[in-house]
Design a protein around this motif. Structure first.
Motif, PDB file in Angstrom:
ATOM      1  N   ILE A  41       4.642  11.329  -0.166  1.00 28.11           N
ATOM      2  CA  ILE A  41       5.127  10.804   0.937  1.00 28.11           C
ATOM      3  C   ILE A  41       4.495   9.227   1.268  1.00 28.11           C
ATOM      4  CG2 ILE A  41       5.080  10.838   3.741  1.00 28.11           C
ATOM      5  CD1 ILE A  41       5.262  13.911   3.019  1.00 28.11           C
ATOM      6  N   GLY A  42       3.326   9.243   0.842  1.00 29.43           N
ATOM      7  CA  GLY A  42       2.431   7.832   0.998  1.00 29.43           C
ATOM      8  C   GLY A  42       3.289   7.026  -0.051  1.00 29.43           C
ATOM      9  N   LEU A  43       3.526   7.396  -1.080  1.00 33.68           N
ATOM     10  CA  LEU A  43       4.168   6.343  -1.913  1.00 33.68           C
ATOM     11  C   LEU A  43       5.729   6.081  -1.507  1.00 33.68           C
ATOM     12  CD1 LEU A  43       3.186   7.923  -5.639  1.00 33.68           C
ATOM     13  CD2 LEU A  43       2.511   5.990  -4.390  1.00 33.68           C
ATOM     14  N   PRO A  65      -2.490  -7.491  -1.895  1.00 36.75           N
ATOM     15  CA  PRO A  65      -2.331  -6.910  -2.984  1.00 36.75           C
ATOM     16  C   PRO A  65      -1.521  -5.536  -2.906  1.00 36.75           C
ATOM     17  CG  PRO A  65      -4.709  -7.478  -2.552  1.00 36.75           C
ATOM     18  CD  PRO A  65      -3.878  -7.574  -1.455  1.00 36.75           C
ATOM     19  N   LEU A  66      -0.590  -5.403  -3.700  1.00 33.63           N
ATOM     20  CA  LEU A  66       0.505  -4.473  -3.793  1.00 33.63           C
ATOM     21  C   LEU A  66      -0.409  -2.995  -4.299  1.00 33.63           C
ATOM     22  CD1 LEU A  66       4.074  -6.036  -4.904  1.00 33.63           C
ATOM     23  CD2 LEU A  66       2.924  -5.391  -2.467  1.00 33.63           C
ATOM     24  N   PHE A  67      -1.243  -3.124  -5.286  1.00 36.88           N
ATOM     25  CA  PHE A  67      -1.767  -1.840  -5.668  1.00 36.88           C
ATOM     26  C   PHE A  67      -2.822  -1.227  -4.769  1.00 36.88           C
ATOM     27  CE2 PHE A  67      -5.351   0.194  -7.878  1.00 36.88           C
ATOM     28  CZ  PHE A  67      -4.802   1.337  -8.192  1.00 36.88           C
ATOM     29  N   GLY A  68      -3.480  -2.119  -4.066  1.00 41.36           N
ATOM     30  CA  GLY A  68      -4.327  -1.869  -3.035  1.00 41.36           C
ATOM     31  C   GLY A  68      -3.448  -0.917  -1.728  1.00 41.36           C
ATOM     32  N   THR A  73      -1.901   3.556   1.249  1.00 40.21           N
ATOM     33  CA  THR A  73      -0.888   4.367   2.037  1.00 40.21           C
ATOM     34  C   THR A  73      -0.808   5.878   1.540  1.00 40.21           C
ATOM     35  OG1 THR A  73       0.517   2.129   2.161  1.00 40.21           O
ATOM     36  CG2 THR A  73       1.593   4.123   2.577  1.00 40.21           C
ATOM     37  N   ALA A  74      -1.001   5.978   0.219  1.00 41.18           N
ATOM     38  CA  ALA A  74      -0.989   7.250  -0.462  1.00 41.18           C
ATOM     39  C   ALA A  74      -2.422   8.167   0.254  1.00 41.18           C
ATOM     40  CB  ALA A  74      -1.353   7.394  -1.787  1.00 41.18           C
TER      41      ALA A  74
END
Length: 151
Positions: A41-43, A65-68, A73-74
């Protein structure tokens, strides 16, 4: 975000669409593996918010930064799952947690600083690991007693 869509996920500043539209039914579908449900759900939530990362007026999300962002969020979603599973599957605590987190990010813009963002990510990771380790990865909830089962 267009004004026509602004009310779709927010009711008086409260993000209701993720919890009502996706969170509860999805966690219920993954009830045997709650941690996996929370991460999945986080992804999905991260992808849902991804367009905001490219809109300059969205200061919380823009140019981060998208990775962070995806990882945090996950982690948040696993904590949402834990709240949901430990409050008799009520969406209200998850809704309030989501709202409080968004409000806190607006009041204390830690995401505008790399060291503060990293600190937030480490704190979310620590909280998530503690919850999973203590409550167990399969359900993220306390064992139900007979008195809990009779409603």
């Amino acid at each position: 975000m267009p004004k026509a869509l602004a009310g779709l996920g927010v009711l008086d500043g409260v993000p209701v669409l993720p919890e009502l539209g996706a969170f509860g039914p999805t966690v219920a579908a993954f009830v045997l593996v709650a941690t996996v449900a929370g991460l999945a759900i986080g992804l999905v939530w991260a992808v849902w918010h991804l367009p905001l990362c490219y809109i300059p007026s969205q200061t919380i999300y823009y140019n981060i930064p998208l990775f962070g962002f995806f990882v945090s969020t996950a982690f948040l979603s696993v904590l949402h799952t834990w709240l949901y599973n430990n409050t008799n599957r009520s969406l209200l605590p998850a809704l309030l947690f989501h709202t409080a987190f968004n409000w806190a990010n607006g009041m204390f813009p830690v995401l505008e600083s790399d060291p503060a963002s990293l600190t937030l990510l480490v704190m979310l990771a620590a909280a998530t690991v503690a919850v999973v380790a203590y409550w167990g990865p399969s359900t993220l909830s306390r064992p139900r007693s007979r008195s809990d089962a009779t409603v």
